[in-house]
Scaffold this active site. Sequence first.
Site, mmCIF file in Angstrom:
data_model
loop_
_atom_site.group_PDB
_atom_site.id
_atom_site.type_symbol
_atom_site.label_atom_id
_atom_site.label_comp_id
_atom_site.label_asym_id
_atom_site.label_seq_id
_atom_site.Cartn_x
_atom_site.Cartn_y
_atom_site.Cartn_z
ATOM 1 N N SER A 138 3.723 1.364 2.131
ATOM 2 C CA SER A 138 4.968 0.471 2.020
ATOM 3 C C SER A 138 5.135 -0.357 0.869
ATOM 4 O O SER A 138 3.343 -1.582 1.105
ATOM 5 C CB SER A 138 5.865 0.047 3.076
ATOM 6 O OG SER A 138 6.546 -1.162 3.128
ATOM 7 N N TYR A 163 5.015 -3.671 11.390
ATOM 8 C CA TYR A 163 6.126 -2.895 10.020
ATOM 9 C C TYR A 163 4.568 -2.805 9.175
ATOM 10 O O TYR A 163 4.564 -2.018 8.670
ATOM 11 C CB TYR A 163 7.181 -2.488 9.692
ATOM 12 C CG TYR A 163 7.630 -1.820 8.837
ATOM 13 C CD1 TYR A 163 8.161 -0.317 9.081
ATOM 14 C CD2 TYR A 163 7.661 -2.259 6.972
ATOM 15 C CE1 TYR A 163 7.587 0.357 7.977
ATOM 16 C CE2 TYR A 163 7.623 -1.158 6.086
ATOM 17 C CZ TYR A 163 8.168 -0.068 6.885
ATOM 18 O OH TYR A 163 8.074 0.736 5.994
#
Length: 340
Positions: A138, A163
């Site tokens: 990501s 995350y």
Amino acid sequence: MSNISLENKTIFVTGAAGFIGSFLCKNLLENVSGIKIIGIDCITDYYDVSLKQERLDMLSSLKKDFTFVKGDIADKSLLDSLFEKYNPAVVVNLAAQAGVRYSIDNPDAYIHSNMIGFYNILECCRHNPVEHLVFASSSSVYGSNKKVPYSTEDKVDNPVSLYAATKKSNELFAHAYSKLYKIPCTGLRFFTVYGPMGRPDMAYFKFTNKLVKGEPIQIYNNGDMYRDFTYVDDIVKGVRAVMQKTPEATDDGALYKIYNIGNSRPESLMRFVEILENCLIKENIISEQGKKELLPMQPGDVYQTFADVSDLEKDFGFKPATTLEQGLGAFAKWYKGYKK
């Protein structure tokens, strides 16, 4: 780099009921002859499960060789049995607990799916050798990096959310497994992906839901934010190209490479909202522009995402072609039916 033909191969896709996963499966099933896809997804209720069902219905309506397994990649015995049964040639790991803000209140979900789940995938690829493992990382790994555009050469050791930390750890796990067990691994750092059937926790979808109800939309950092919005079809073309070429060995012998995959044209959040509103007005979903509530920056958020995709361009000819007007127009058309 060595080329891989996907024709007549078995491909294992995790997160197959997810946004990118379902569109990837659709593209492969429609365009690659003799392909067989095993898709797994645990259909969590992180967002509207009927949307995940709609994506699965889209895939089954193609009447192609697609097998769906409802299951969790953190379930090691299930994964072992699937790899043994289907012996996939290529694995694409897109299953993950997503979202920056959700990770602040629900850390367990991220360790379960993004850490244990990904470790299980690596173990399966180790014991059932595959031609290529492609996995989702990501843009959040760049944290609060000030230098733009973000390059895969940049240091990414300071994540600003759990995350992001789990995604960075995926890259480290993959590198170690690639070096130790010669698993060809390519990681893709996705930038903001949008389009029809997208995730309802993404800003554009939340904005639309609020605009329809006539509620004001919250815009953080007073609208002074930039995102590298990339349309889902462009992303999928990039992923498909990457699947078909394994990385060259690095200096330490790992068959490993990380790419950014994004638009490399950051757009201001305010312009994005304006185009979204125009598309919704055009489809008669709303009649006028909505009210805006300008708020300060949220914890874990970053000011700007901006991908340097020169490596992906050089190695695969990757060039996103969809404008915001086209992409948000397609989303608005889909949303009209979804709301009904």
